[in-house]
Motif scaffolding. Structure first.
Motif, PDB file in Angstrom:
ATOM      1  N   GLU A 212     -88.188 -26.611   9.386  1.00  0.00           N
ATOM      2  CA  GLU A 212     -86.813 -27.321   9.377  1.00  0.00           C
ATOM      3  C   GLU A 212     -86.959 -28.593  10.846  1.00  0.00           C
ATOM      4  O   GLU A 212     -86.361 -29.361  10.792  1.00  0.00           O
ATOM      5  CB  GLU A 212     -85.620 -26.533   9.416  1.00  0.00           C
ATOM      6  N   GLN A 216     -86.707 -32.488  11.661  1.00  0.00           N
ATOM      7  CA  GLN A 216     -85.843 -33.090  12.123  1.00  0.00           C
ATOM      8  C   GLN A 216     -86.410 -34.073  13.597  1.00  0.00           C
ATOM      9  O   GLN A 216     -86.094 -34.989  13.984  1.00  0.00           O
ATOM     10  CB  GLN A 216     -84.806 -32.354  12.496  1.00  0.00           C
ATOM     11  N   GLN A 338     -77.165 -25.875  14.169  1.00  0.00           N
ATOM     12  CA  GLN A 338     -77.130 -26.524  12.567  1.00  0.00           C
ATOM     13  C   GLN A 338     -78.349 -25.937  12.138  1.00  0.00           C
ATOM     14  O   GLN A 338     -78.435 -25.604  10.752  1.00  0.00           O
ATOM     15  CB  GLN A 338     -77.099 -27.915  12.864  1.00  0.00           C
ATOM     16  N   VAL A 339     -79.494 -26.110  12.804  1.00  0.00           N
ATOM     17  CA  VAL A 339     -80.613 -25.422  12.247  1.00  0.00           C
ATOM     18  C   VAL A 339     -80.626 -24.092  11.520  1.00  0.00           C
ATOM     19  O   VAL A 339     -81.142 -23.554  10.212  1.00  0.00           O
ATOM     20  CB  VAL A 339     -82.041 -25.558  13.239  1.00  0.00           C
ATOM     21  N   GLU A 341     -78.076 -22.584  10.792  1.00  0.00           N
ATOM     22  CA  GLU A 341     -77.014 -22.212   9.726  1.00  0.00           C
ATOM     23  C   GLU A 341     -77.607 -23.026   8.485  1.00  0.00           C
ATOM     24  O   GLU A 341     -77.429 -22.321   7.285  1.00  0.00           O
ATOM     25  CB  GLU A 341     -75.845 -23.012   9.772  1.00  0.00           C
ATOM     26  N   THR A 342     -78.318 -23.816   8.481  1.00  0.00           N
ATOM     27  CA  THR A 342     -78.868 -24.439   7.444  1.00  0.00           C
ATOM     28  C   THR A 342     -80.078 -23.469   6.891  1.00  0.00           C
ATOM     29  O   THR A 342     -80.200 -23.519   5.416  1.00  0.00           O
ATOM     30  CB  THR A 342     -79.793 -26.035   7.814  1.00  0.00           C
ATOM     31  N   LEU A 343     -80.726 -22.800   7.566  1.00  0.00           N
ATOM     32  CA  LEU A 343     -81.957 -22.012   7.123  1.00  0.00           C
ATOM     33  C   LEU A 343     -81.321 -20.909   6.357  1.00  0.00           C
ATOM     34  O   LEU A 343     -81.734 -20.285   5.283  1.00  0.00           O
ATOM     35  CB  LEU A 343     -82.744 -21.586   8.287  1.00  0.00           C
ATOM     36  N   THR A 345     -78.304 -20.438   4.918  1.00  0.00           N
ATOM     37  CA  THR A 345     -77.758 -20.865   3.804  1.00  0.00           C
ATOM     38  C   THR A 345     -79.160 -21.298   2.669  1.00  0.00           C
ATOM     39  O   THR A 345     -78.770 -20.849   1.324  1.00  0.00           O
ATOM     40  CB  THR A 345     -76.935 -22.456   3.779  1.00  0.00           C
ATOM     41  N   GLU A 346     -79.875 -21.927   3.003  1.00  0.00           N
ATOM     42  CA  GLU A 346     -81.221 -22.369   2.116  1.00  0.00           C
ATOM     43  C   GLU A 346     -81.820 -20.876   1.805  1.00  0.00           C
ATOM     44  O   GLU A 346     -82.199 -20.889   0.688  1.00  0.00           O
ATOM     45  CB  GLU A 346     -82.102 -23.189   2.698  1.00  0.00           C
TER      46      GLU A 346
END
Length: 374
Positions: A212, A216, A338-339, A341-343, A345-346
């Motif tokens: 991730e 970015q 943000q990283v 949180e994204t991970l 959720t994914e």
């Protein structure tokens, strides 16, 4: 066994080597035992993806599926029976390791239905059901480290059930996991459980962080950003070990240890390297420290057996440098918050999708064999 091999050196450095894979043929045809004998494997982790892949192979499961069809089992019941059977049998293969290590290793993990990740009570009930069904002291029940999962972790541990906390990406959440672990042990002690029988690992994911972050960094594209590729995963995990050392150095922990409790070990998960430009053993060689677990897919384990460079502890003493990596990422425009949180959720979404694939493949087998039996 030749104790000069890289995996022997890794084991001697205090890293327990677990296999991130399981299928019925591995158990029945002796492959799991062979890995114990030749690769220093002392544990196994499973997840919905692993079971979906195993069950799609078919033949090893046909007889049991026929029995489930005859019993009128629905797909959820069938998945439960098929997966707990594999884990129970793998626990039996690993029982000598469990006995030899006083319960520290010889562990096999099985995950609660990931569709329950936002329901604390349902997660606790599923964990109790899995624990009872496998009925082996060396099983670990996997619970995702979502916000709703944290109280479930405490409640399950409080009942004397050993837990593998999975899907940890952030340092803050990891501290929450360790707090949930300590709370669970305190409650277990109050309930009269023998703390020495309760074990736990905290599965901190590594390679997905680099995937991730690197994405970015590539999008930012500056020289400063590109120079940071491939550094976030190790830095994050090393700082997690620093947090582990801090928490398990507190009076709160010592009070539990005095009553026989075992520390919750950090487990390095997602250790298969996704980027072919990087060393395929970077998440093995770079994460060596005492009282840790590294759970490896087959390919990573074979690469490590062949050419890992194990030079002793590669974590302690790196904390300032690791923090500097995360600080530089923020400077170039990558948000750590943000990283992670994204991970998370994914990660939950991937587990739910894999569970759906697992249900689909089992339903297909139930339908096929039901048709044949008519």
């Amino acid at each position: 066994m030749n104790d000069t091999t890289p995996l022997a050196a890794l084991s001697a450095a205090g890293v327990s080597i677990w296999l991130d894979d399981l299928n019925r043929a591995m158990i029945t045809e002796g492959e799991l035992q062979q890995l114990i004998d030749t690769r220093h494997v002392v544990g196994v982790t499973t997840n919905p993806t692993i079971f979906a892949n195993a069950l799609s192979d078919g033949e090893a499961y046909t007889d049991q599926v026929k029995e489930l069809v005859a019993a009128g089992a629905d797909v959820d019941a069938a998945v439960f029976e098929l997966t707990t059977e594999d884990v129970r049998n793998a626990c039996d293969v690993l029982r000598p390791v469990f006995d030899a290590t006083n319960g520290v290793d010889g562990r096999v993990s099985i995950e609660v239905d990931p569709r329950l990740e936002d329901d604390t009570d349902a997660t606790v009930e599923m964990a109790k059901k899995l624990w009872a069904a496998v009925d082996r002291p060396n099983v670990l029940i996997k619970i995702p480290a979502t916000l709703e999962g944290l109280p479930a972790i405490s409640q399950v541990l409080a009942q004397g059930i050993s837990v593998n906390v999975t899907l940890i990406f952030s340092l803050d959440r990891y501290r929450g996991v360790m707090n949930a672990f300590l709370t669970g042990l305190e409650q277990a002690r109050e309930a009269g459980h023998d703390l020495s029988t309760i074990h736990s690992v905290a599965s901190f994911f590594v390679s997905r962080v680099d995937s991730e972050v690197d994405k970015q960094l590539d999008a930012i594209g500056t020289d400063e950003a590109l120079a940071l590729r491939g550094q976030a995963g190790l830095a994050n995990a090393r700082l997690a070990y620093q947090a582990y050392e801090e928490v398990f150095g507190t009076p709160r922990w010592q009070n539990l240890a005095d009553d026989g409790a075992h520390a919750q070990r950090p487990l390095w998960a997602s250790t298969g390297v996704k980027n072919p430009d990087y060393s395929d053993t970077m998440y093995v060689d770079g994460l060596v420290a005492a009282n840790t677990v590294n759970t490896m897919p087959h390919a990573t384990m074979e690469s490590a057996a062949d050419h890992s460079q194990i030079t002793g502890d590669t974590i302690t003493g790196t904390y300032a440098e690791s923090q500097a990596v995360l600080d530089r990422l923020e400077t170039v425009g990558v948000s750590y918050a943000q990283v992670v949180e994204t991970l998370e959720t994914e990660g939950v979404d991937k587990f739910v999708k894999s569970w759906g694939d697992l249900l689909g493949s089992v339903q297909g087998e139930l339908d096929r064999l039901a048709g044949e039996s008519k």
